[in-house]
Write a protein that holds these residues in place. Sequence first.
Motif, PDB file in Angstrom:
ATOM      1  N   LEU A 183       0.827  -1.207   0.000  1.00 21.51           N
ATOM      2  CA  LEU A 183       0.000   0.000   0.000  1.00 21.51           C
ATOM      3  C   LEU A 183       0.857   1.251   0.000  1.00 21.51           C
ATOM      4  O   LEU A 183       0.601   2.203  -0.741  1.00 21.51           O
ATOM      5  CB  LEU A 183      -0.915  -0.007   1.220  1.00 21.51           C
ATOM      6  CG  LEU A 183      -2.038  -1.043   1.223  1.00 21.51           C
ATOM      7  CD1 LEU A 183      -2.680  -1.127   2.597  1.00 21.51           C
ATOM      8  CD2 LEU A 183      -3.082  -0.710   0.170  1.00 21.51           C
ATOM      9  N   ALA A 184       1.894   1.256   0.841  1.00 23.28           N
ATOM     10  CA  ALA A 184       2.768   2.426   0.911  1.00 23.28           C
ATOM     11  C   ALA A 184       3.504   2.637  -0.405  1.00 23.28           C
ATOM     12  O   ALA A 184       3.679   3.775  -0.866  1.00 23.28           O
ATOM     13  CB  ALA A 184       3.763   2.268   2.055  1.00 23.28           C
ATOM     14  N   ALA A 185       3.927   1.542  -1.023  1.00 20.05           N
ATOM     15  CA  ALA A 185       4.614   1.653  -2.306  1.00 20.05           C
ATOM     16  C   ALA A 185       3.708   2.230  -3.379  1.00 20.05           C
ATOM     17  O   ALA A 185       4.173   2.881  -4.326  1.00 20.05           O
ATOM     18  CB  ALA A 185       5.141   0.281  -2.747  1.00 20.05           C
ATOM     19  N   GLY A 186       2.405   2.025  -3.228  1.00 20.41           N
ATOM     20  CA  GLY A 186       1.439   2.562  -4.175  1.00 20.41           C
ATOM     21  C   GLY A 186       1.025   3.990  -3.887  1.00 20.41           C
ATOM     22  O   GLY A 186       0.170   4.534  -4.594  1.00 20.41           O
ATOM     23  N   GLY A 187       1.587   4.608  -2.842  1.00 19.90           N
ATOM     24  CA  GLY A 187       1.311   6.007  -2.554  1.00 19.90           C
ATOM     25  C   GLY A 187       0.359   6.269  -1.412  1.00 19.90           C
ATOM     26  O   GLY A 187       0.075   7.438  -1.091  1.00 19.90           O
ATOM     27  N   THR A 188      -0.165   5.222  -0.761  1.00 19.95           N
ATOM     28  CA  THR A 188      -1.062   5.416   0.367  1.00 19.95           C
ATOM     29  C   THR A 188      -0.267   5.852   1.597  1.00 19.95           C
ATOM     30  O   THR A 188       0.795   5.305   1.883  1.00 19.95           O
ATOM     31  CB  THR A 188      -1.817   4.115   0.696  1.00 19.95           C
ATOM     32  OG1 THR A 188      -2.558   3.703  -0.446  1.00 19.95           O
ATOM     33  CG2 THR A 188      -2.767   4.311   1.871  1.00 19.95           C
ATOM     34  N   THR A 189      -0.782   6.846   2.301  1.00 23.02           N
ATOM     35  CA  THR A 189      -0.181   7.255   3.576  1.00 23.02           C
ATOM     36  C   THR A 189      -0.771   6.398   4.683  1.00 23.02           C
ATOM     37  O   THR A 189      -1.993   6.250   4.780  1.00 23.02           O
ATOM     38  CB  THR A 189      -0.478   8.734   3.870  1.00 23.02           C
ATOM     39  OG1 THR A 189       0.025   9.534   2.799  1.00 23.02           O
ATOM     40  CG2 THR A 189       0.178   9.166   5.170  1.00 23.02           C
ATOM     41  N   VAL A 190       0.095   5.810   5.508  1.00 24.11           N
ATOM     42  CA  VAL A 190      -0.355   4.897   6.558  1.00 24.11           C
ATOM     43  C   VAL A 190       0.071   5.447   7.918  1.00 24.11           C
ATOM     44  O   VAL A 190       1.254   5.737   8.134  1.00 24.11           O
ATOM     45  CB  VAL A 190       0.228   3.484   6.369  1.00 24.11           C
ATOM     46  CG1 VAL A 190      -0.259   2.551   7.483  1.00 24.11           C
ATOM     47  CG2 VAL A 190      -0.153   2.920   5.000  1.00 24.11           C
ATOM     48  N   LEU A 191      -0.906   5.600   8.819  1.00 27.44           N
ATOM     49  CA  LEU A 191      -0.609   5.924  10.210  1.00 27.44           C
ATOM     50  C   LEU A 191      -0.859   4.658  11.016  1.00 27.44           C
ATOM     51  O   LEU A 191      -1.983   4.171  11.106  1.00 27.44           O
ATOM     52  CB  LEU A 191      -1.486   7.060  10.723  1.00 27.44           C
ATOM     53  CG  LEU A 191      -1.200   7.506  12.165  1.00 27.44           C
ATOM     54  CD1 LEU A 191       0.199   8.110  12.276  1.00 27.44           C
ATOM     55  CD2 LEU A 191      -2.229   8.526  12.640  1.00 27.44           C
ATOM     56  N   LEU A 192       0.209   4.120  11.576  1.00 28.84           N
ATOM     57  CA  LEU A 192       0.193   2.812  12.223  1.00 28.84           C
ATOM     58  C   LEU A 192       0.443   2.956  13.717  1.00 28.84           C
ATOM     59  O   LEU A 192       1.461   3.501  14.133  1.00 28.84           O
ATOM     60  CB  LEU A 192       1.279   1.933  11.593  1.00 28.84           C
ATOM     61  CG  LEU A 192       1.647   0.631  12.285  1.00 28.84           C
ATOM     62  CD1 LEU A 192       0.537  -0.404  12.080  1.00 28.84           C
ATOM     63  CD2 LEU A 192       2.970   0.098  11.751  1.00 28.84           C
ATOM     64  N   THR A 193      -0.500   2.486  14.539  1.00 23.26           N
ATOM     65  CA  THR A 193      -0.221   2.356  15.963  1.00 23.26           C
ATOM     66  C   THR A 193       0.052   0.886  16.235  1.00 23.26           C
ATOM     67  O   THR A 193      -0.611   0.005  15.676  1.00 23.26           O
ATOM     68  CB  THR A 193      -1.392   2.836  16.843  1.00 23.26           C
ATOM     69  OG1 THR A 193      -2.450   1.872  16.812  1.00 23.26           O
ATOM     70  CG2 THR A 193      -1.894   4.186  16.395  1.00 23.26           C
ATOM     71  N   THR A 194       1.034   0.626  17.059  1.00 17.78           N
ATOM     72  CA  THR A 194       1.399  -0.766  17.324  1.00 17.78           C
ATOM     73  C   THR A 194       2.098  -0.887  18.659  1.00 17.78           C
ATOM     74  O   THR A 194       2.733   0.047  19.136  1.00 17.78           O
ATOM     75  CB  THR A 194       2.314  -1.308  16.204  1.00 17.78           C
ATOM     76  OG1 THR A 194       2.648  -2.680  16.484  1.00 17.78           O
ATOM     77  CG2 THR A 194       3.590  -0.494  16.082  1.00 17.78           C
ATOM     78  N   GLN A 195       1.963  -2.069  19.267  1.00 17.92           N
ATOM     79  CA  GLN A 195       2.704  -2.405  20.477  1.00 17.92           C
ATOM     80  C   GLN A 195       3.943  -3.230  20.134  1.00 17.92           C
ATOM     81  O   GLN A 195       4.759  -3.508  21.017  1.00 17.92           O
ATOM     82  CB  GLN A 195       1.821  -3.209  21.442  1.00 17.92           C
ATOM     83  CG  GLN A 195       0.617  -2.460  21.961  1.00 17.92           C
ATOM     84  CD  GLN A 195       0.983  -1.411  23.000  1.00 17.92           C
ATOM     85  OE1 GLN A 195       2.154  -1.178  23.289  1.00 17.92           O
ATOM     86  NE2 GLN A 195      -0.030  -0.763  23.561  1.00 17.92           N
TER      87      GLN A 195
END
Length: 337
Positions: A183-195
Amino acid sequence: MKTPYAVLSEGLHKRYGEVHALRGLDLAVPEGTVCGLLGPNGAGKTTAVHILSTLRAPDSGTARVAGHDVTADPRAVRRSIALTGQFASVDGDLTGRENLRLFARLQRLRPAAAARRADELLDRFGLAELAGRPARTYSGGQRRRLDLAACLLTDVPVLFLDEPTTGLDPRSRGDIWDAVRELAAGGTTVLLTTQYLEEADRLADDIVVIDHGRVSATGTPEELKAAIGSYVEVVVGDASELAGAAVALGRLTGAQPAVDAERRTVGSACADPTLTLPRVVRELDTAGIGLADVSVRQPTLDEVFLRLTADASEPHPLKDDAEDFPIVMSSRSRDGW
């Protein structure tokens, strides 16, 4: 040239009664990047995601997502984003194909387009062979992939992932990572929360660490690791020497060491660039500590996280996961959802 930001917030505050969940949160996420939002439980991660995705309103401050103000124009924000919560929210009684077609129709795709898009996503996420099975028969990782596919039925510029791999086995987690990278490679901006700190290390272009509702550190994974210098870890020959090793290592590094009695290890970050392995060995030998192993290395992101959040003097009053609920949200659905 001015950097285009997909997510931009300034001074976000949010209270729940006496609990101050956000205390002036500032975020700036460039378009087409993956931003890892890290913090202890109760730091305000999920509250921030809920405000940015218009599920909650801030008490004060401003935020823009995909160029739209989350308070003044929430419908435009909703048309521009997709969001998955911490738990997969597909219908277990429907098949994978039926789930995606249902979500597509809710987003106002015509029947033929909904069927075509559902099949495309089932194939893209490796679920084509399972498409005719009820979702309740899917593994946890397969349900999460179906959940993520449901968010992508229409193209959106911004994707919020709130702890998307919680509870998954390593193989399933890797599948989700591959999907996020694509997805990121296709230009989507991702906001990821993770533990999972390894998850942020592998996926994020930039990391924002928040603690008690404020940003405490930002940078790339490598920049954050470099900021705390090296990491010294010693393995003592006998558990009875752990306390002495901690004192000696603390004196050497100037930081509070972490002690793991089960592994018989004492570790500490060290900002001194001149610290060498022989110097560590001499210091511990002078203190009469018997060593089984010793290393001076670059810190892991886990160790960076512990260092950055170790100085909090007040307890975290709000558990983020207590306010979470199953969500699948994408663009152009009914009433702007």
